[in-house]
Design a protein around this motif. Sequence first.
Motif, PDB file in Angstrom:
ATOM      1  N   LEU A   1     -23.384 -45.434 -13.908  1.00 13.61           N
ATOM      2  CA  LEU A   1     -22.007 -44.975 -14.158  1.00 13.61           C
ATOM      3  C   LEU A   1     -21.684 -43.738 -13.322  1.00 13.61           C
ATOM      4  O   LEU A   1     -20.581 -43.598 -12.818  1.00 13.61           O
ATOM      5  CB  LEU A   1     -21.812 -44.688 -15.647  1.00 13.61           C
ATOM      6  CG  LEU A   1     -21.860 -45.897 -16.577  1.00 13.61           C
ATOM      7  CD1 LEU A   1     -21.765 -45.443 -18.029  1.00 13.61           C
ATOM      8  CD2 LEU A   1     -20.762 -46.889 -16.240  1.00 13.61           C
ATOM      9  N   ALA A   2     -22.654 -42.837 -13.178  1.00 19.60           N
ATOM     10  CA  ALA A   2     -22.439 -41.628 -12.379  1.00 19.60           C
ATOM     11  C   ALA A   2     -22.193 -41.974 -10.915  1.00 19.60           C
ATOM     12  O   ALA A   2     -21.475 -41.257 -10.217  1.00 19.60           O
ATOM     13  CB  ALA A   2     -23.634 -40.686 -12.501  1.00 19.60           C
ATOM     14  N   CYS A   3     -22.747 -43.081 -10.452  1.00 22.29           N
ATOM     15  CA  CYS A   3     -22.493 -43.529  -9.078  1.00 22.29           C
ATOM     16  C   CYS A   3     -21.106 -44.147  -8.927  1.00 22.29           C
ATOM     17  O   CYS A   3     -20.599 -44.247  -7.820  1.00 22.29           O
ATOM     18  CB  CYS A   3     -23.551 -44.541  -8.646  1.00 22.29           C
ATOM     19  SG  CYS A   3     -25.177 -43.828  -8.404  1.00 22.29           S
ATOM     20  N   LYS A   4     -20.498 -44.551 -10.021  1.00 23.05           N
ATOM     21  CA  LYS A   4     -19.191 -45.198  -9.973  1.00 23.05           C
ATOM     22  C   LYS A   4     -18.028 -44.252 -10.287  1.00 23.05           C
ATOM     23  O   LYS A   4     -16.877 -44.633 -10.138  1.00 23.05           O
ATOM     24  CB  LYS A   4     -19.145 -46.366 -10.964  1.00 23.05           C
ATOM     25  CG  LYS A   4     -20.084 -47.503 -10.633  1.00 23.05           C
ATOM     26  CD  LYS A   4     -19.954 -48.610 -11.654  1.00 23.05           C
ATOM     27  CE  LYS A   4     -20.929 -49.719 -11.467  1.00 23.05           C
ATOM     28  NZ  LYS A   4     -20.999 -50.318 -10.172  1.00 23.05           N
ATOM     29  N   VAL A   5     -18.310 -43.045 -10.745  1.00 26.55           N
ATOM     30  CA  VAL A   5     -17.230 -42.147 -11.171  1.00 26.55           C
ATOM     31  C   VAL A   5     -16.419 -41.652  -9.983  1.00 26.55           C
ATOM     32  O   VAL A   5     -16.909 -41.596  -8.864  1.00 26.55           O
ATOM     33  CB  VAL A   5     -17.757 -40.910 -11.952  1.00 26.55           C
ATOM     34  CG1 VAL A   5     -18.492 -41.314 -13.186  1.00 26.55           C
ATOM     35  CG2 VAL A   5     -18.575 -40.004 -11.075  1.00 26.55           C
ATOM     36  N   THR A   6     -15.173 -41.302 -10.277  1.00 20.68           N
ATOM     37  CA  THR A   6     -14.373 -40.610  -9.286  1.00 20.68           C
ATOM     38  C   THR A   6     -14.751 -39.143  -9.379  1.00 20.68           C
ATOM     39  O   THR A   6     -14.913 -38.590 -10.464  1.00 20.68           O
ATOM     40  CB  THR A   6     -12.876 -40.819  -9.539  1.00 20.68           C
ATOM     41  OG1 THR A   6     -12.605 -40.577 -10.909  1.00 20.68           O
ATOM     42  CG2 THR A   6     -12.472 -42.239  -9.196  1.00 20.68           C
ATOM     43  N   TYR A   7     -14.886 -38.513  -8.250  1.00 20.73           N
ATOM     44  CA  TYR A   7     -15.538 -37.210  -8.137  1.00 20.73           C
ATOM     45  C   TYR A   7     -14.937 -36.125  -9.012  1.00 20.73           C
ATOM     46  O   TYR A   7     -15.645 -35.428  -9.708  1.00 20.73           O
ATOM     47  CB  TYR A   7     -15.512 -36.774  -6.673  1.00 20.73           C
ATOM     48  CG  TYR A   7     -16.084 -35.402  -6.447  1.00 20.73           C
ATOM     49  CD1 TYR A   7     -17.440 -35.174  -6.610  1.00 20.73           C
ATOM     50  CD2 TYR A   7     -15.284 -34.339  -6.090  1.00 20.73           C
ATOM     51  CE1 TYR A   7     -17.985 -33.917  -6.411  1.00 20.73           C
ATOM     52  CE2 TYR A   7     -15.814 -33.083  -5.883  1.00 20.73           C
ATOM     53  CZ  TYR A   7     -17.158 -32.884  -6.040  1.00 20.73           C
ATOM     54  OH  TYR A   7     -17.683 -31.652  -5.853  1.00 20.73           O
ATOM     55  N   LYS A   8     -13.634 -35.953  -9.015  1.00 22.28           N
ATOM     56  CA  LYS A   8     -13.025 -34.804  -9.687  1.00 22.28           C
ATOM     57  C   LYS A   8     -12.904 -34.953 -11.192  1.00 22.28           C
ATOM     58  O   LYS A   8     -12.690 -33.980 -11.892  1.00 22.28           O
ATOM     59  CB  LYS A   8     -11.635 -34.532  -9.118  1.00 22.28           C
ATOM     60  CG  LYS A   8     -11.663 -34.013  -7.715  1.00 22.28           C
ATOM     61  CD  LYS A   8     -10.267 -33.663  -7.261  1.00 22.28           C
ATOM     62  CE  LYS A   8     -10.301 -33.087  -5.871  1.00 22.28           C
ATOM     63  NZ  LYS A   8      -8.977 -32.730  -5.402  1.00 22.28           N
ATOM     64  N   ASN A   9     -12.964 -36.180 -11.702  1.00 16.13           N
ATOM     65  CA  ASN A   9     -12.631 -36.350 -13.111  1.00 16.13           C
ATOM     66  C   ASN A   9     -13.607 -37.186 -13.920  1.00 16.13           C
ATOM     67  O   ASN A   9     -13.415 -37.343 -15.103  1.00 16.13           O
ATOM     68  CB  ASN A   9     -11.238 -36.957 -13.215  1.00 16.13           C
ATOM     69  CG  ASN A   9     -11.063 -38.075 -12.224  1.00 16.13           C
ATOM     70  OD1 ASN A   9     -11.926 -38.926 -12.124  1.00 16.13           O
ATOM     71  ND2 ASN A   9      -9.982 -38.058 -11.490  1.00 16.13           N
ATOM     72  N   GLY A  10     -14.621 -37.740 -13.308  1.00 16.75           N
ATOM     73  CA  GLY A  10     -15.645 -38.478 -14.036  1.00 16.75           C
ATOM     74  C   GLY A  10     -15.203 -39.806 -14.603  1.00 16.75           C
ATOM     75  O   GLY A  10     -15.870 -40.351 -15.481  1.00 16.75           O
ATOM     76  N   LEU A  11     -14.090 -40.359 -14.119  1.00 17.03           N
ATOM     77  CA  LEU A  11     -13.586 -41.618 -14.652  1.00 17.03           C
ATOM     78  C   LEU A  11     -14.239 -42.817 -13.973  1.00 17.03           C
ATOM     79  O   LEU A  11     -14.447 -42.829 -12.762  1.00 17.03           O
ATOM     80  CB  LEU A  11     -12.068 -41.699 -14.473  1.00 17.03           C
ATOM     81  CG  LEU A  11     -11.256 -40.736 -15.327  1.00 17.03           C
ATOM     82  CD1 LEU A  11      -9.804 -40.748 -14.919  1.00 17.03           C
ATOM     83  CD2 LEU A  11     -11.394 -41.085 -16.797  1.00 17.03           C
ATOM     84  N   VAL A  12     -14.540 -43.817 -14.766  1.00 15.16           N
ATOM     85  CA  VAL A  12     -15.099 -45.078 -14.282  1.00 15.16           C
ATOM     86  C   VAL A  12     -14.119 -46.181 -14.660  1.00 15.16           C
ATOM     87  O   VAL A  12     -13.627 -46.213 -15.772  1.00 15.16           O
ATOM     88  CB  VAL A  12     -16.471 -45.364 -14.938  1.00 15.16           C
ATOM     89  CG1 VAL A  12     -16.990 -46.730 -14.539  1.00 15.16           C
ATOM     90  CG2 VAL A  12     -17.467 -44.285 -14.586  1.00 15.16           C
ATOM     91  N   GLY A  13     -13.840 -47.076 -13.730  1.00 13.64           N
ATOM     92  CA  GLY A  13     -12.966 -48.209 -14.015  1.00 13.64           C
ATOM     93  C   GLY A  13     -11.550 -48.023 -13.547  1.00 13.64           C
ATOM     94  O   GLY A  13     -10.712 -48.889 -13.773  1.00 13.64           O
ATOM     95  N   VAL A  14     -11.255 -46.915 -12.904  1.00 14.79           N
ATOM     96  CA  VAL A  14      -9.905 -46.691 -12.369  1.00 14.79           C
ATOM     97  C   VAL A  14      -9.864 -47.111 -10.910  1.00 14.79           C
ATOM     98  O   VAL A  14      -9.051 -47.926 -10.502  1.00 14.79           O
ATOM     99  CB  VAL A  14      -9.468 -45.218 -12.523  1.00 14.79           C
ATOM    100  CG1 VAL A  14      -8.100 -44.998 -11.903  1.00 14.79           C
ATOM    101  CG2 VAL A  14      -9.463 -44.819 -13.981  1.00 14.79           C
ATOM    102  N   HIS A  15     -10.762 -46.567 -10.135  1.00 15.70           N
ATOM    103  CA  HIS A  15     -10.783 -46.839  -8.699  1.00 15.70           C
ATOM    104  C   HIS A  15     -11.110 -48.304  -8.421  1.00 15.70           C
ATOM    105  O   HIS A  15     -10.579 -48.911  -7.509  1.00 15.70           O
ATOM    106  CB  HIS A  15     -11.797 -45.926  -8.012  1.00 15.70           C
ATOM    107  CG  HIS A  15     -11.735 -45.983  -6.531  1.00 15.70           C
ATOM    108  ND1 HIS A  15     -12.517 -46.846  -5.809  1.00 15.70           N
ATOM    109  CD2 HIS A  15     -10.977 -45.303  -5.647  1.00 15.70           C
ATOM    110  CE1 HIS A  15     -12.252 -46.686  -4.520  1.00 15.70           C
ATOM    111  NE2 HIS A  15     -11.324 -45.768  -4.403  1.00 15.70           N
ATOM    112  N   SER A  16     -11.993 -48.885  -9.218  1.00 16.09           N
ATOM    113  CA  SER A  16     -12.310 -50.310  -9.107  1.00 16.09           C
ATOM    114  C   SER A  16     -12.522 -50.860 -10.508  1.00 16.09           C
ATOM    115  O   SER A  16     -12.979 -50.156 -11.404  1.00 16.09           O
ATOM    116  CB  SER A  16     -13.561 -50.527  -8.253  1.00 16.09           C
ATOM    117  OG  SER A  16     -14.665 -49.862  -8.824  1.00 16.09           O
ATOM    118  N   GLU A  17     -12.172 -52.122 -10.688  1.00 16.24           N
ATOM    119  CA  GLU A  17     -12.248 -52.738 -12.007  1.00 16.24           C
ATOM    120  C   GLU A  17     -13.697 -53.066 -12.351  1.00 16.24           C
ATOM    121  O   GLU A  17     -14.420 -53.629 -11.539  1.00 16.24           O
ATOM    122  CB  GLU A  17     -11.392 -54.001 -12.021  1.00 16.24           C
ATOM    123  CG  GLU A  17     -11.051 -54.489 -13.389  1.00 16.24           C
ATOM    124  CD  GLU A  17      -9.971 -55.541 -13.345  1.00 16.24           C
ATOM    125  OE1 GLU A  17      -8.827 -55.224 -13.685  1.00 16.24           O
ATOM    126  OE2 GLU A  17     -10.279 -56.681 -12.944  1.00 16.24           O
TER     127      GLU A  17
END
Length: 187
Positions: free
Chosen positions: A49-65
Amino acid sequence: MSLNINNKSAVVNNSNEEFDYFSLNKKVFRELVLIPRPKNTLFNIMVNLACKVTYKNGLVGVHSEIYKTGLAKELKINDGDISGYLKQLEKLNYIKIFNVSPLVLQVLEVPQVTHFNDIKAVLLYVHMNAQQFNFHRNLKRKTAFFETFKEYNSQILVEKIKKATVPSNHPDMPTDEEVEDIFGYKK
């Protein structure tokens, strides 16, 4: 702890090469790996999950489904077990799940991220900071993401309007005289 940086290194300053890094709090490592009982599966999920997060906000599933079944397949975990593992990580306060299908969550152990309360806050943040997710370039992903959460879109627009302000030097901003005489009696 000291940090040595060699600014003259060609590897560090080569702008043509992009490196992939992920960041997690040391607490994750200490609590999930350096303990007597094995929790390697939870640690592997956190690293993934840490490899998939967006850098500034720790979100997973926004940038890619992302779906739980895809995550389970990637980590070679039984599809039925991945939900339990994600719930365990949420109970440990390592992640916060906002949506299950598709999976939208925040890794709370990424350093210096703002924690969101609910899916509406996430959607408002994404709507207001679309460039952080490359939505200005990837319009198909932007459309797909907001289409998934269309029941919240009107609420997001209302929140956006509430937070909007007009600069005082804007050409359409009424003068003090116009504000006092909104019905035009002084003409």
